[in-house]
Motif scaffolding. Sequence first.
Motif, PDB file in Angstrom:
ATOM      1  N   SER A 109     -74.188 -10.517 -24.183  1.00 11.94           N
ATOM      2  CA  SER A 109     -73.072 -10.346 -24.938  1.00 11.94           C
ATOM      3  C   SER A 109     -72.385  -8.707 -24.604  1.00 11.94           C
ATOM      4  N   GLN A 133     -73.334  -7.015 -21.794  1.00  6.23           N
ATOM      5  CA  GLN A 133     -72.973  -6.989 -20.360  1.00  6.23           C
ATOM      6  C   GLN A 133     -71.647  -7.590 -20.204  1.00  6.23           C
ATOM      7  N   GLU A 134     -71.305  -8.732 -20.521  1.00  9.05           N
ATOM      8  CA  GLU A 134     -70.035  -9.271 -20.558  1.00  9.05           C
ATOM      9  C   GLU A 134     -68.892  -8.293 -21.326  1.00  9.05           C
ATOM     10  N   ARG A 172     -68.268  -5.758 -18.797  1.00 10.76           N
ATOM     11  CA  ARG A 172     -67.409  -6.454 -17.523  1.00 10.76           C
ATOM     12  C   ARG A 172     -66.221  -6.326 -17.910  1.00 10.76           C
ATOM     13  N   ARG A 173     -65.602  -6.663 -19.150  1.00  8.88           N
ATOM     14  CA  ARG A 173     -64.415  -6.783 -19.502  1.00  8.88           C
ATOM     15  C   ARG A 173     -63.700  -5.468 -19.619  1.00  8.88           C
TER      16      ARG A 173
END
Length: 173
Positions: free
Chosen positions: A119, A121-122, A125-126
């Motif tokens: 979560s 990492q996501e 990234r966003r």
Amino acid sequence: MNKPDFTFGDLVSVAGYPDIIFQVDGFREERHYYPHEQWDEMVYELIECSRGDWLEADEGDLTLVADAAQADEYLRANPPKAAKLNYEEDLAMYYFGEFGFGGSKKEKEAPKPSARELSAQEAERRKKARKERAEAVDNLLDRRKWYADSEAEDKVERIAEIDEELRRVSETR
């Protein structure tokens, strides 16, 4: 309290200890509190079936081999291999092997990221994508202003190209 996936007497295998069977001796739930997060995790206390060595493992590292009701029958049909858990070698690998100071010849298995790590990492990234999009929009707006203020012969065409690019960047999510 969360319901444990394994119970007393279940036979399990543990990630990182191939071909060794353990029996669940006990378990506990640990709660972790930090300023911006908290989580619970189940920790199992295990006994190695052939020698009686003791090990603790997280729930995510365990795989059910046989439930407690089938444990004796499974062990009779599949006698455990005599295995010695080499804690000293594991510790040496943990403290020295990763840093190139020696350690074990065993290959260390890369841990699977937890749901929390995935979560994070996501989210990272966003955040990076939003930042890159904002920089692209700022750059295009600066170029558009420069062409609008300039005396270039093709300024109308260039502004139209920039406007089209701005539409594409702003539609990307």
